[in-house]
Design an enzyme around this catalytic site. Structure first.
Site, mmCIF file in Angstrom:
data_model
loop_
_atom_site.group_PDB
_atom_site.id
_atom_site.type_symbol
_atom_site.label_atom_id
_atom_site.label_comp_id
_atom_site.label_asym_id
_atom_site.label_seq_id
_atom_site.Cartn_x
_atom_site.Cartn_y
_atom_site.Cartn_z
ATOM 1 C CB SER A 61 30.946 -72.017 23.656
ATOM 2 O OG SER A 61 31.598 -70.827 24.054
ATOM 3 C CE LYS A 64 31.839 -68.959 20.483
ATOM 4 N NZ LYS A 64 31.816 -69.131 21.935
ATOM 5 C CB SER A 119 35.012 -72.049 21.315
ATOM 6 O OG SER A 119 33.752 -71.773 21.881
#
Length: 424
Positions: A61, A64, A119
């Site tokens: 993640s 992101k 997230s």
């Protein structure tokens, strides 16, 4: 007694002149359990630490960071996003979610809180479809952005960081992506937010977004960035920190467990305590000149060039490559950007810094230039015009005299003819 006193004094002097063991150890890089790690100084752009920095790994993640940066750069925070039916495709959207539904509307601002704090993978998909029009185009935008940053070992396959064949980056590349995002003030506001409540019309759905970065709030100097985890990528962490006027960004990828947080603290402490940033070229320094017509303008640094070096080691000067704008400029205003300087450390470009003009140069009218050459030049110019006018007058006078003579001659001929009658 005297011997004892002397021994105590000797021991005291010895202890005060020999550095303690922890001080000696602290000058060495810390042990990092992750497979890849990287540390940079934001202001200078220089690398302070690398462990397998160019090894391609899955970022989970921490992907992101790029998704959030593109959303901020290409969207408006108050835009209302209508979520699509893609959210029902559980091959694309799974894992951490806030359970967005097709048709649900949410501002881009609040989707970004869900993305960067909680997230949420469904928020990542919603943002990607809104900014890019569809997922493939947004992923192309992600890869184009990586290329524009000079990154060669990063390929994105999705906006969330879920495991996908070929979705890879390196600790080095991720640090550079984080550096670009950190330069955006709006992005910094998101990553340093610990919790935020987003409004939703449907009951019993997540509304309180809590930042997953466990270092935020624990260490006062750490001001944000992003966590990540998948079974394939293991634990991933990007952290930004600010202390004593310096900013650092650290990256750790593929770490086996919770020690990633301690490792990151040690990595950042190493950067702050064992390195020093100094001014190489101050803001306003003239690096070159640009020709504007017949005049030259100095090209000044818009901000300083800084260098970072380890304490006790020599400071390495960066390589500067100066680029100017078109040489066809005929005018320039003071403070106008007229070029840039590329700052390089060996084979890596660290940053571009604008170069601005130190003064205003206006175009000179042709007739003004004729008169401004000199006082005597002006006199000669006027005298030349006077002689030209006299020449025209004299030429015109001669033409008039010839015309009068011709008329008189013709008149005389007619008189003589009238005094002599024809003979038949």
């Amino acid at each position: 007694m005297k011997i004892t006193a002397a021994l105590i004094v000797a021991i005291f002097i010895f202890l005060n002149n020999v550095p303690p063991a922890y001080a000696l150890a602290s000058s060495a890089p810390p042990e990092i359990h992750g497979t890849g790690a990287y540390l940079i100084d934001v202001q200078s752009g220089q690398t302070l630490y690398s462990k397998n920095g160019d090894l391609q790994l899955q970022p989970a993640s921490t992907t992101k960071i790029m998704t959030g940066l593109l959303a901020i750069e290409n969207g408006k925070l108050d835009d209302v996003v209508t979520l699509s039916s893609t959210l029902l495709n559980y091959q694309i959207v799974y894992g951490t979610r806030i359970y967005l539904e097709p048709g649900e509307q949410m501002t881009l601002r609040n989707l970004l809180y869900a993305l960067m704090l909680n997230s949420a993978n469904d928020a990542a998909v919603g943002i990607a479809e809104y900014i890019g029009g569809d997922l493939p185009h947004f992923v192309s935008m992600m890869n184009e952005k990586a290329k524009s940053l000079g990154l060669k070992d990063t390929t994105f396959k999705n906006p969330s960081g879920l495991t996908d064949n070929g979705h890879v980056t390196t600790a080095h590349d991720l640090a550079r992506i984080a550096q670009a995002a950190y330069a955006n003030a709006t992005f910094r506001d998101y990553i340093q937010t610990q919790r935020y409540t987003i409004p939703r019309s449907k009951p019993n759905v997540p509304t309180e977004m809590i930042n997953e970065n466990k270092l935020l709030g624990k260490d006062s100097y750490i001001n944000g960035m992003k966590t990540g985890y998948t079974a394939a990528a293991q634990n991933c962490l990007v952290a930004s920190a600010s202390k004593d006027g310096r900013d650092l960004i650290g990256v750790i990828l593929q770490s086996p467990g919770r020690e990633i947080y301690t490792d990151m603290e040690n990595l950042l402490d190493y950067g702050f305590t064992q390195f020093q940033t100094t001014e190489f070229k101050p803001s306003g320094s003239a690096l070159s000149q640009l020709q504007i017509g017949k005049e030259q303008v100095n090209m000044l640094l818009e901000k300083p060039i800084l260098t970072t070096h380890k304490l006790g080691e020599a400071n390495t000067e960066p390589i500067l490559k100066i680029n100017s704008t078109s040489a066809n400029l005929t005018q320039v205003n003071k403070g106008q950007v007229i070029g840039n300087v590329e700052v390089w450390d060996e084979n890596e470009k660290l940053m571009d810094i604008p170069l601005v003009a130190d003064r205003t140069i206006s175009p000179t009218p042709v007739n003004q230039g004729l008169f401004k050459t000199s006082k005597w030049g002006s006199y000669l110019f006027l005298l030349g015009i006077l002689f030209f006018l006299l020449f025209l007058k004299e030429k015109s006078g001669r033409a008039n005299r010839r015309l009068r003579q011709a008329r008189l001659k013709n008149e005389g001929s007619r008189i003589r003819e009238s005094n002599n009658p024809d003979i038949s």
